[in-house]
Design an enzyme around this catalytic site. Structure first.
Site: not given
Ligand code: GRF
Length: 200
Positions: A65, A91, A109, A145
């Site tokens: 990693r 990741r 998120h 998060d």
């Molecule tokens: C989104 O729901 C974002 O909040 C989360 O992963 C998803 C990614 O969607 N972290 P996209 O690839 O931007 O369409």
């Protein structure tokens, strides 16, 4: 000189696309300096190529990693990126990576954090039975998060919602607030007190 964004993504890339459209139409006053994916086949990476951005990708499988993150960090430095936006980057970043770009990494998120961190946040919200969920843009630290919150947008949960219908309504808000948060960070008129991001 315009500030430069680095985008890290793993999949569909709709948040990247929303940011890119705002950059290309001048709503967001910055450049996209580099797009990286840990999944070479990610549709978001393909879109980035089509839009003419500098892109790179290598898979993480079998690589330690810290070593992987170090290679990604090197590319971000080479492309003189000022702000890193995680856009569905699947990741957890290592402490070494985060400390190199301290206060310069954002994530989006699909829940009102600290509720429902991790995977399948929309499913978690439905199972829990909350009446309101939403999305959050936050600074990134080495935990999942968990960094200081910049912006949130609430989205009501409807009685007939499925994961798909709820996700779609949240996604519309994600596309709106991510660019708003990026613009705010690029302007630099905030300070962080503890966990609170305060407008100055
Ligand atoms: C989104 O729901 C974002 O909040 C989360 O992963 C998803 C990614 O969607 N972290 P996209 O690839 O931007 O369409």
């Amino acid at each position: 000189m315009k500030q430069r964004l680095g985008i890290l993504l793993s999949g569909r890339g709709s948040n990247f696309e929303a940011i890119a459209r705002n950059v290309l139409n001048g709503t967001l006053a910055c450049e996209i300096g580099f797009v990286f994916s840990n999944r070479p086949e990610a549709p978001g990476l393909q879109l980035a190529r089509e839009l003419g951005f500098d892109v790179a990708s290598f898979p993480s499988k079998g690589i330690d990693r810290a070593a992987f993150d170090e290679q990604v960090a090197k590319l971000l430095h080479q492309h003189r990126v000022d702000l890193i936006c995680l856009a569905g980057y699947m990741r957890l970043l290592t402490g070494g990576f985060v400390s190199q770009f301290s206060g310069r990494i954002l994530n989006i998120h699909p829940s009102l954090l600290p509720a429902f961190p991790g995977l399948d946040a929309q499913h978690q919200a439905l199972v829990h039975g909350v009446k309101v969920t939403g999305c959050t843009v936050h600074f990134v630290d080495e935990n999942l998060d968990s960094g200081p919150i910049l912006l949130q947008s609430p989205v009501p949960v409807l009685d007939n919602d499925t994961v798909e219908s709820l996700s779609a309504r949240i996604l519309r808000e994600e596309h709106r607030i991510y660019s708003e948060a990026i613009a705010w960070v690029l302007r630099g008129n905030y300070r962080i007190e503890g966990r609170r991001v305060i407008q100055t």
